[in-house]
Design a protein around this motif. Structure first.
Motif, PDB file in Angstrom:
ATOM      1  N   MET A   7      47.271  38.592  33.694  1.00  0.00           N
ATOM      2  CA  MET A   7      47.032  39.511  32.598  1.00  0.00           C
ATOM      3  C   MET A   7      46.203  38.854  31.494  1.00  0.00           C
ATOM      4  O   MET A   7      45.330  39.474  30.910  1.00  0.00           O
ATOM      5  N   ARG A  67      33.179  31.786  34.660  1.00  0.00           N
ATOM      6  CA  ARG A  67      34.468  31.170  34.942  1.00  0.00           C
ATOM      7  C   ARG A  67      34.733  29.995  34.000  1.00  0.00           C
ATOM      8  O   ARG A  67      35.843  29.820  33.504  1.00  0.00           O
ATOM      9  N   GLY A  82      40.559  29.828  38.893  1.00  0.00           N
ATOM     10  CA  GLY A  82      39.945  30.320  40.135  1.00  0.00           C
ATOM     11  C   GLY A  82      40.879  31.211  40.947  1.00  0.00           C
ATOM     12  O   GLY A  82      40.504  32.300  41.363  1.00  0.00           O
ATOM     13  N   GLY A  83      42.104  30.751  41.139  1.00  0.00           N
ATOM     14  CA  GLY A  83      43.044  31.508  41.958  1.00  0.00           C
ATOM     15  C   GLY A  83      43.348  32.874  41.362  1.00  0.00           C
ATOM     16  O   GLY A  83      43.321  33.893  42.055  1.00  0.00           O
ATOM     17  N   MET A  96      41.511  34.547  39.281  1.00  0.00           N
ATOM     18  CA  MET A  96      40.331  35.402  39.323  1.00  0.00           C
ATOM     19  C   MET A  96      40.132  35.993  40.716  1.00  0.00           C
ATOM     20  O   MET A  96      39.743  37.146  40.857  1.00  0.00           O
ATOM     21  N   LYS A  97      40.430  35.198  41.719  1.00  0.00           N
ATOM     22  CA  LYS A  97      40.299  35.697  43.088  1.00  0.00           C
ATOM     23  C   LYS A  97      41.259  36.865  43.304  1.00  0.00           C
ATOM     24  O   LYS A  97      40.890  37.882  43.888  1.00  0.00           O
ATOM     25  N   LEU A  99      39.885  39.875  41.607  1.00  0.00           N
ATOM     26  CA  LEU A  99      38.740  40.398  42.363  1.00  0.00           C
ATOM     27  C   LEU A  99      39.236  41.161  43.591  1.00  0.00           C
ATOM     28  O   LEU A  99      38.754  42.250  43.895  1.00  0.00           O
ATOM     29  N   ASP A 100      40.218  40.588  44.266  1.00  0.00           N
ATOM     30  CA  ASP A 100      40.743  41.248  45.456  1.00  0.00           C
ATOM     31  C   ASP A 100      41.407  42.576  45.114  1.00  0.00           C
ATOM     32  O   ASP A 100      41.422  43.491  45.923  1.00  0.00           O
ATOM     33  N   ASN A 143      40.283  44.483  43.026  1.00  0.00           N
ATOM     34  CA  ASN A 143      39.205  45.389  42.644  1.00  0.00           C
ATOM     35  C   ASN A 143      39.190  45.676  41.135  1.00  0.00           C
ATOM     36  O   ASN A 143      38.720  46.711  40.697  1.00  0.00           O
ATOM     37  N   ARG A 193      34.323  42.947  38.524  1.00  0.00           N
ATOM     38  CA  ARG A 193      33.105  42.973  39.306  1.00  0.00           C
ATOM     39  C   ARG A 193      32.201  41.846  38.869  1.00  0.00           C
ATOM     40  O   ARG A 193      32.330  41.313  37.767  1.00  0.00           O
ATOM     41  N   LEU A 194      31.311  41.499  39.769  1.00  0.00           N
ATOM     42  CA  LEU A 194      30.353  40.453  39.455  1.00  0.00           C
ATOM     43  C   LEU A 194      29.213  41.100  38.693  1.00  0.00           C
ATOM     44  O   LEU A 194      28.740  42.165  39.049  1.00  0.00           O
ATOM     45  N   TYR A 222      31.292  37.575  35.154  1.00  0.00           N
ATOM     46  CA  TYR A 222      32.296  38.551  35.561  1.00  0.00           C
ATOM     47  C   TYR A 222      32.514  39.600  34.491  1.00  0.00           C
ATOM     48  O   TYR A 222      32.352  39.345  33.295  1.00  0.00           O
ATOM     49  N   PHE A 225      39.553  49.132  36.800  1.00  0.00           N
ATOM     50  CA  PHE A 225      40.325  48.584  35.683  1.00  0.00           C
ATOM     51  C   PHE A 225      40.597  49.677  34.649  1.00  0.00           C
ATOM     52  O   PHE A 225      41.731  49.832  34.172  1.00  0.00           O
TER      53      PHE A 225
END
Lengths: 256, 188, 188
Positions: B90, B104, B116-117, B119-120, B123-124, B126, B129-130, B143, B149
């Motif tokens: 969050m 990042r 990183g984790g 953010m992944k 991203l997964d 949804n 977005r990049l 990002y 969202f």
């Protein structure tokens, strides 16, 4: 400081620092750095004694605190104060304030009415509306992330990073084509991975791979797979007799 | 109820995601002004009565949603659990929402931890977005938050995000939420 | 509108399948008679006006449905809906995007399955273009991504695609997913 502080309850060193500042009833703008540093180091020390893994970020912050503390304790000579006149705590204060804003907002986010938790929608699927029509001319929706992710997943399971490699002339594709055919003559079916030996050089791997592609293209080898992402099996698509026909020989002679 | 209003209501109801004014106009082949009036009339109808759902403005579009106070009953209808967010997730999402486009390294500077984790995961799900690559050496990825969202949190647009509390000025340069001191955090 | 009626309306709206009287009673913890009256009142409300949807009785349950005469518009709504790529399509497109120019045989080798059908779909959707023939025996066609591909994904150029390195950096677990195991990678 209380024993029950556990690092995993904090989302990072800034979170922990904010907690310490708050429980000591300090003003962020005027952190009593000696006190805070001592408490922070104590917590790290306790964790170490309990043999718990401490994330590098927490140690980095410890170093930062000690550094700030030592600069605060240095008598400020006039010479230094020209370049380093600013409060050594300033950078940290900035980061804490900034972090605090997002921490507060993220707590607010947790409470916002959330779809499928607090609020719900209804809709009618196309299948319900028009049970007999298949939908064809759909417009595609796509995000770059999903694209990159698809490719990444693929490479993760089957790492072949070789299309753009330059193949050294010393290794001939046709040699490898023959080797592959040879080994397939001996066993009807062979797993793809078996062709790539651990000891092979990168160039050998590339040539082996190119040879396979060629064999597939020439329809001399079948490639099979039971399900996506499982082992790939190679087998001969032609009989031993056909292998010796002029056509096959001609095709093969393009290499070498 | 006039025909256009009826059509607008049916479309919004049947659609899976919020419908924008533009899409409504193109589906119904009706002038913008007319569709807009129909929407306003609908809005009024639903506001006048305590209905089981209301016309919400989400992600620049319109969607019927149930009021949050009915959630205790409606949850019983649903089998699958709603997405849960860890505090770290969050926090990261909040930073990206307010600071987009953001890299990042900038996120990690603000949070003080590797992200990183998290953010992944976002991203997964949804939610991100990049947004292309930043025009600085190394061209890091930027990002931002996705349309999903907005839908998830019931926001009309990013302008609807709760306002950030400004911190009182310690230094005037702190108060403008301008690009972060991005890479200078490795060296201390 | 009384509270029970509001709740009944919200439940029927949010449920994925028709709701029976029994189910409604158990969710709302209300007596059968009361729920039945609420349903009748709702039914009346929707019948009195020409609304975008009505309360239908289906298979002993209740569900909101759109009137049949609005079908032509709803068909447009559903047709224009953006669909997601199938996994196969996304995978194929990803291979082509990152490895172009690439031949069909190479794609099929990487995916391990025949990809003719998927590639035809992608070509029909105008996402691919032909990049000539490869200078190897058989001169197979080489494929690459089209300008429309860039537009769809909001990319300025192919350089804007995230590199695999950036990508795996997000996920520590995946950092092993590097190229082949050649001799020179034991140095970790």
């Amino acid at each position: 400081m209380s024993i029950e502080i556990r690092l995993e309850n904090f989302s990072g060193p800034l979170d922990l620092l904010l907690h310490l500042i708050k429980s000591n009833e300090m003003d962020i703008y005027d952190i009593r750095i000696v006190e805070i540093t001592e408490q922070y180091l104590n917590i790290i020390e306790q964790m170490k004694r309990l043999d718990l893994d401490i994330a590098g970020e927490f140690l980095l912050m410890a170093a930062t605190l000690v550094h700030i503390k030592s600069r605060m304790l240095l008598p400020m000579s006039d010479e230094i104060s020209d370049d380093e006149g600013e409060d050594p705590r300033e950078e940290l204060i900035k980061r804490l304030l900034e972090y605090q804003r997002y921490k507060e907002v993220s707590e607010l986010f947790q409470q916002l009415p959330r779809l499928d938790r607090d609020v719900f929608t209804g809709y009618i699927s196309a299948a319900e509306l028009f049970p007999t029509e298949p939908d064809e001319d759909d417009i595609l929706a796509a995000e770059v992330y999903q694209l990159a992710s698809a490719f990444h997943r693929l490479l993760k399971d089957r790492p072949v990073e070789i299309f753009h490699e330059v193949v050294q002339e010393t290794l001939s594709v046709s040699d490898y084509i023959e080797r592959i055919l040879d080994s397939l003559l001996h066993c009807r079916r062979k797993g793809l991975r078996d062709f790539f030996h651990q000891r092979s050089s990168r160039a050998e791997l590339v040539v082996t791979f190119l040879a396979m592609l060629e064999l597939v293209r020439m329809r001399m080898v079948n490639v099979e797979q039971v399900e996506p992402f499982s082992e790939v099996w190679l087998s001969l698509a032609v009989s031993e007799h056909e292998l010796n026909t002029a056509q096959a020989q001609e095709a093969l002679s393009d290499y070498g | 109820m006039d025909k256009l209003k009826q059509l607008v209501e049916a479309c919004i109801f049947a659609a899976e995601t919020p419908l924008t004014l533009d899409r409504l106009c193109s589906i119904l082949e009706a002038p913008r002004g007319d569709v807009r009036s129909a929407l306003e009339a609908l809005h009024q109808d639903y506001a006048d009565e305590q209905r089981g759902f209301y016309l919400a403005e989400i992600a620049d579009g319109y969607q019927f949603r149930t009021p949050a106070e009915l959630a205790p009953f409606l949850r019983k209808l649903k089998k699958e659990r709603a997405t849960k967010f860890s505090r770290a997730a969050m926090e990261t999402l909040a930073i990206i929402a307010y600071r987009q486009p953001i890299t990042r390294a900038e996120i990690e500077y603000l949070r003080g931890v590797d992200s990183g984790g998290v953010m992944k995961t976002l991203l997964d799900k949804n939610l991100l977005r990049l947004l292309g690559k930043k025009d600085v050496p190394g061209r890091p990825l930027m990002y931002g938050t996705s349309r999903h969202f907005l839908e998830l949190f019931g926001l009309r647009s990013l302008n609807d995000l709760p306002t950030l509390k400004e911190f009182s000025a310690l230094d005037p340069e702190l108060t403008d939420a301008q690009p972060l001191p991005p890479d200078d955090h490795d060296d201390r």
